[in-house]
Write an enzyme that holds these catalytic residues in place. Sequence first.
Site, PDB file in Angstrom:
ATOM      1  N   ASN A 129      -3.299  -3.478  36.206  1.00  0.00           N
ATOM      2  CA  ASN A 129      -4.312  -4.221  35.445  1.00  0.00           C
ATOM      3  C   ASN A 129      -5.709  -3.655  35.649  1.00  0.00           C
ATOM      4  OD1 ASN A 129      -5.565  -6.686  34.114  1.00  0.00           O
ATOM      5  ND2 ASN A 129      -6.386  -6.900  36.194  1.00  0.00           N
ATOM      6  N   ARG A 187      -8.077 -12.055  30.444  1.00  0.00           N
ATOM      7  CA  ARG A 187      -7.412 -10.766  30.218  1.00  0.00           C
ATOM      8  C   ARG A 187      -8.356  -9.601  29.980  1.00  0.00           C
ATOM      9  NH1 ARG A 187      -3.245 -14.187  26.680  1.00  0.00           N
ATOM     10  NH2 ARG A 187      -1.573 -14.398  28.203  1.00  0.00           N
ATOM     11  N   ASP A 196     -11.459  -3.485  35.030  1.00  0.00           N
ATOM     12  CA  ASP A 196     -10.339  -3.907  34.188  1.00  0.00           C
ATOM     13  C   ASP A 196      -9.917  -2.813  33.207  1.00  0.00           C
ATOM     14  OD1 ASP A 196      -8.730  -6.326  33.838  1.00  0.00           O
ATOM     15  OD2 ASP A 196      -9.436  -6.251  31.766  1.00  0.00           O
ATOM     16  N   ARG A 224       7.361  -5.310  40.278  1.00  0.00           N
ATOM     17  CA  ARG A 224       6.561  -6.527  40.216  1.00  0.00           C
ATOM     18  C   ARG A 224       5.282  -6.106  39.509  1.00  0.00           C
ATOM     19  NH1 ARG A 224       1.754  -8.124  42.956  1.00  0.00           N
ATOM     20  NH2 ARG A 224       1.544 -10.375  43.204  1.00  0.00           N
ATOM     21  N   ASP A 226       1.743  -6.718  39.077  1.00  0.00           N
ATOM     22  CA  ASP A 226       0.639  -7.463  39.676  1.00  0.00           C
ATOM     23  C   ASP A 226      -0.317  -7.962  38.598  1.00  0.00           C
ATOM     24  OD1 ASP A 226      -1.035  -8.092  42.149  1.00  0.00           O
ATOM     25  OD2 ASP A 226      -2.431  -6.816  41.042  1.00  0.00           O
ATOM     26  N   HIS A 230      -3.492 -11.345  33.771  1.00  0.00           N
ATOM     27  CA  HIS A 230      -4.736 -10.688  33.368  1.00  0.00           C
ATOM     28  C   HIS A 230      -4.515  -9.553  32.382  1.00  0.00           C
ATOM     29  CE1 HIS A 230      -6.618 -13.260  36.312  1.00  0.00           C
ATOM     30  NE2 HIS A 230      -5.560 -13.011  37.055  1.00  0.00           N
ATOM     31  N   GLU A 262       3.765 -11.175  37.757  1.00  0.00           N
ATOM     32  CA  GLU A 262       3.036 -12.161  38.548  1.00  0.00           C
ATOM     33  C   GLU A 262       2.108 -12.942  37.638  1.00  0.00           C
ATOM     34  OE1 GLU A 262      -0.355 -13.073  41.797  1.00  0.00           O
ATOM     35  OE2 GLU A 262      -0.501 -11.452  40.351  1.00  0.00           O
ATOM     36  N   ASN A 327       4.395 -16.276  49.358  1.00  0.00           N
ATOM     37  CA  ASN A 327       4.224 -14.844  49.099  1.00  0.00           C
ATOM     38  C   ASN A 327       3.061 -14.313  49.936  1.00  0.00           C
ATOM     39  OD1 ASN A 327       1.849 -15.464  47.728  1.00  0.00           O
ATOM     40  ND2 ASN A 327       2.418 -14.420  45.840  1.00  0.00           N
ATOM     41  N   ARG A 366      13.521 -14.375  46.232  1.00  0.00           N
ATOM     42  CA  ARG A 366      12.850 -13.362  47.048  1.00  0.00           C
ATOM     43  C   ARG A 366      12.489 -13.985  48.399  1.00  0.00           C
ATOM     44  NH1 ARG A 366       7.297 -11.361  44.740  1.00  0.00           N
ATOM     45  NH2 ARG A 366       6.725 -13.474  45.378  1.00  0.00           N
TER      46      ARG A 366
HETATM   47  C1  AAO Z   1     -10.997  -8.446  47.339  1.00  0.00           C
HETATM   48  C2  AAO Z   1     -11.923  -9.483  47.928  1.00  0.00           C
HETATM   49  C3  AAO Z   1     -12.750 -10.115  46.828  1.00  0.00           C
HETATM   50  C4  AAO Z   1     -13.530  -9.042  46.094  1.00  0.00           C
HETATM   51  C5  AAO Z   1     -12.548  -8.007  45.571  1.00  0.00           C
HETATM   52  C6  AAO Z   1     -13.243  -6.843  44.932  1.00  0.00           C
HETATM   53  O1  AAO Z   1     -11.171 -10.470  48.597  1.00  0.00           O
HETATM   54  O2  AAO Z   1     -13.663 -11.038  47.413  1.00  0.00           O
HETATM   55  O3  AAO Z   1     -14.211  -9.600  45.000  1.00  0.00           O
HETATM   56  O4  AAO Z   1     -11.766  -7.486  46.651  1.00  0.00           O
HETATM   57  O5  AAO Z   1     -14.104  -6.263  45.857  1.00  0.00           O
HETATM   58  C7  AAO Z   1      -5.852  -9.148  46.469  1.00  0.00           C
HETATM   59  C8  AAO Z   1      -6.628 -10.212  47.246  1.00  0.00           C
HETATM   60  C9  AAO Z   1      -8.071 -10.309  46.782  1.00  0.00           C
HETATM   61  C10 AAO Z   1      -8.703  -8.938  46.811  1.00  0.00           C
HETATM   62  C11 AAO Z   1      -7.914  -8.070  45.841  1.00  0.00           C
HETATM   63  C12 AAO Z   1      -8.464  -6.671  45.689  1.00  0.00           C
HETATM   64  O6  AAO Z   1      -5.984 -11.468  47.105  1.00  0.00           O
HETATM   65  O7  AAO Z   1      -8.751 -11.184  47.669  1.00  0.00           O
HETATM   66  O8  AAO Z   1     -10.063  -9.035  46.415  1.00  0.00           O
HETATM   67  O9  AAO Z   1      -6.576  -7.936  46.357  1.00  0.00           O
HETATM   68  O10 AAO Z   1      -8.560  -6.044  46.901  1.00  0.00           O
HETATM   69  C13 AAO Z   1      -5.630 -14.708  40.858  1.00  0.00           C
HETATM   70  C14 AAO Z   1      -4.785 -13.786  40.002  1.00  0.00           C
HETATM   71  C15 AAO Z   1      -3.581 -13.239  40.731  1.00  0.00           C
HETATM   72  C16 AAO Z   1      -3.961 -12.668  42.090  1.00  0.00           C
HETATM   73  C17 AAO Z   1      -4.644 -13.769  42.863  1.00  0.00           C
HETATM   74  C18 AAO Z   1      -5.065 -13.314  44.261  1.00  0.00           C
HETATM   75  O11 AAO Z   1      -4.380 -14.477  38.827  1.00  0.00           O
HETATM   76  O12 AAO Z   1      -3.043 -12.219  39.919  1.00  0.00           O
HETATM   77  O13 AAO Z   1      -5.825 -14.179  42.147  1.00  0.00           O
HETATM   78  N1  AAO Z   1      -2.803 -12.103  42.783  1.00  0.00           N
HETATM   79  C19 AAO Z   1      -2.539 -10.646  42.733  1.00  0.00           C
HETATM   80  C20 AAO Z   1      -2.085 -10.107  44.073  1.00  0.00           C
HETATM   81  C21 AAO Z   1      -3.220 -10.138  45.059  1.00  0.00           C
HETATM   82  C22 AAO Z   1      -4.319  -9.201  44.592  1.00  0.00           C
HETATM   83  C23 AAO Z   1      -4.483  -9.148  43.130  1.00  0.00           C
HETATM   84  C24 AAO Z   1      -3.670  -9.836  42.270  1.00  0.00           C
HETATM   85  C25 AAO Z   1      -5.435  -8.187  42.595  1.00  0.00           C
HETATM   86  O14 AAO Z   1      -0.959 -10.814  44.503  1.00  0.00           O
HETATM   87  O15 AAO Z   1      -2.806  -9.809  46.364  1.00  0.00           O
HETATM   88  O16 AAO Z   1      -5.590  -9.637  45.168  1.00  0.00           O
HETATM   89  O17 AAO Z   1      -4.723  -6.959  42.484  1.00  0.00           O
HETATM   90  C26 AAO Z   1      -6.309 -19.833  40.020  1.00  0.00           C
HETATM   91  C27 AAO Z   1      -5.582 -19.032  38.963  1.00  0.00           C
HETATM   92  C28 AAO Z   1      -4.848 -17.858  39.536  1.00  0.00           C
HETATM   93  C29 AAO Z   1      -5.769 -17.045  40.434  1.00  0.00           C
HETATM   94  C30 AAO Z   1      -6.300 -17.988  41.534  1.00  0.00           C
HETATM   95  C31 AAO Z   1      -7.192 -17.253  42.535  1.00  0.00           C
HETATM   96  O18 AAO Z   1      -5.340 -20.535  40.802  1.00  0.00           O
HETATM   97  O19 AAO Z   1      -4.655 -19.848  38.321  1.00  0.00           O
HETATM   98  O20 AAO Z   1      -4.411 -17.043  38.472  1.00  0.00           O
HETATM   99  O21 AAO Z   1      -5.013 -15.987  41.008  1.00  0.00           O
HETATM  100  O22 AAO Z   1      -7.039 -19.012  40.890  1.00  0.00           O
HETATM  101  O23 AAO Z   1      -8.297 -16.755  41.894  1.00  0.00           O
HETATM  102  C32 AAO Z   1      -5.205 -24.418  42.335  1.00  0.00           C
HETATM  103  C33 AAO Z   1      -4.874 -24.162  40.886  1.00  0.00           C
HETATM  104  C34 AAO Z   1      -4.504 -22.716  40.671  1.00  0.00           C
HETATM  105  C35 AAO Z   1      -5.668 -21.899  41.078  1.00  0.00           C
HETATM  106  C36 AAO Z   1      -5.894 -22.180  42.539  1.00  0.00           C
HETATM  107  C37 AAO Z   1      -7.007 -21.391  43.128  1.00  0.00           C
HETATM  108  O24 AAO Z   1      -4.056 -24.230  43.150  1.00  0.00           O
HETATM  109  O25 AAO Z   1      -3.830 -24.989  40.519  1.00  0.00           O
HETATM  110  O26 AAO Z   1      -4.171 -22.435  39.331  1.00  0.00           O
HETATM  111  O27 AAO Z   1      -6.203 -23.551  42.731  1.00  0.00           O
HETATM  112  O28 AAO Z   1      -8.221 -21.753  42.494  1.00  0.00           O
END
Ligand code: AAO
Length: 525
Positions: A129, A187, A196, A224, A226, A230, A262, A327, A366
């Site tokens: 992405n 997205r 992006d 998977r 990732d 988005h 994901e 996870n 998983r």
């Molecule tokens: C790091 C730093 C950041 C910095 C960035 C760039 O931590 O501070 O800005 O670098 O310098 C991983 C880490 C990130 C890291 C990133 C890049 O987790 O911390 O950032 O690597 O190094 C969203 C996405 C989902 C993503 C998830 C973490 O939709 O795809 O965030 N997961 C994957 C991987 C993950 C990875 C990435 C993607 C990026 O598994 O390891 O990040 O490649 C809502 C949305 C979700 C969203 C969450 C968090 O969720 O629905 O889609 O996930 O927010 O933003 C309730 C709600 C629920 C909500 C949740 C949290 O539970 O019901 O919907 O609250 O608000």
Amino acid sequence: MGFFLSIGSFPFFLFIILVGRSAIGLSWAQYDPQTQQGRTSIVHLFEWRWVDIAKECERYLAPNGYGGVQVSPPNENVIVNSPFRPWWERYQPISYKICTRSGNEDEFRDMVTRCNNVGVRIYVDAVINHMCAESGGSGTGSTCGSYFNAQNREFSAVPYSAWDFNDGKCKTSSGGIETYSDASQVRDCRLSGLLDLALGNDYVRTKVADYMNNLIDIGVAGFRLDASKHMWPGDIKAVLDKLHNLNTKWFASGSKPFIFQEVIDLGGEAITSSEYFGNGRVTEFKYGAKLGKVIRKWDGEKMSYLKNWGEGWGFMPSNRALVFVDNHDNQRGHGAGGASILTFWDARLYKMAVGFMLAHPYGFTRVMSSYRWQRNIQNGQDANDWIGPPNNNGVIKEVTINADTTCGNDWVCEHRWRQIRNMVIFRNVVDGQPFSNWWDNGSNQVAFGRGNRGFIVFNNDDWSFSSTLQTGLPAGTYCDVISGDKVNGNCSGLRVTVNSDGTAYFSISNSAEDPFIAIHVDSKL
Ligand code: AAO
């Protein structure tokens, strides 16, 4: 008359099946995990080195019926030094060279070959992405030393340049995602500041597909995807349409890579999981969030409510779901799911949750395999949520194996815990059998079977359980695979006697080390 009709309608019925299959046959394969026959779960060996995974396939995963391994992103990533080498630097790509802390391309190839040779598949976590963060700087500070300049959108080893990003397409003033209620923002704008990629462009699609095809040709079984939420589902499809079939050295000709996307859909947002079903399976995040609440008994939840677990709880169709208890994100407060998520830190409850997941027919399962880190919980948040894998000055430590088969060097290896490993085997043994013989006490004592092949009983109440239940199993003495193992015809744990009518007496103290019992036809003594 009835006889005549049923004969007459038979060829027509067959005709429908044949036409139906060939019409949608091409897209079907991507829901199929491509595991070896009879292997029904995969394990995420989070941050492991390729050399350790190769050994683990041979010495442990194959002998214990694991179907495959989800590996951490294998492509070159930015090196983050502040904080020092967080696990999440691997989600910031610099190029598609196979070159990370987990190992180089030779080691990756060796792993894929050795795992496939013992029937264990490899699934790659594909970060397609985005590239690194806009604030990622410039230079050669990446795991393979390729030059990049984030500010100029320059990634020389792909190569990508400014045209290849969605900067012009994103409509927010910050350039980042500001709300999840606008699908276009989610997205077209930057997730957490990550540059992006313009997957609407054929050039970008081709570069991404080249990367994935390189991995397919090496022998991986799937991906998977990732941050799929988005990406536009149609853009993902355009990439998938460019992919090769799996390597015929290990897979039947015409096999398609397994795809699981994901997408975090807990409800209430603009984007839903179902938009992605046309591309492959989707992660069902409601599963772990809800199961955690049930096992923790939060919000008045009880195990007896699990009687209609699955679609009955509002989850996606079983044949579209990739399910897990935790996870790599939500075990440390990233992503979504919240505080209810169970992890190895709550081992007793965790084993019950994983046991329930593996016994229940819903979804493709998983198992998580983690490393331990020094937690620092402040106001419910872990300030150390960034800590990377066990390492010496940044070099990932070997996964050592202790005399008792557990792992050393702070690798948790949940997949080697007897209760979890034996339930992976249970799932293989009961594969294809229906959910049957449900029993509950209206509270947190429940039991169910899988046809005439396996049966499991839980006591998550604060009082003891003893009762005679219908198991559906053939008469005999069985070894409980939670408290022990069947070894050379003997049982190191509890024994359960199934009577000739299929009933058996069970007793589980609420203070038992593991308050559940599982038996299956291969644990019969
Ligand atoms: C790091 C730093 C950041 C910095 C960035 C760039 O931590 O501070 O800005 O670098 O310098 C991983 C880490 C990130 C890291 C990133 C890049 O987790 O911390 O950032 O690597 O190094 C969203 C996405 C989902 C993503 C998830 C973490 O939709 O795809 O965030 N997961 C994957 C991987 C993950 C990875 C990435 C993607 C990026 O598994 O390891 O990040 O490649 C809502 C949305 C979700 C969203 C969450 C968090 O969720 O629905 O889609 O996930 O927010 O933003 C309730 C709600 C629920 C909500 C949740 C949290 O539970 O019901 O919907 O609250 O608000």
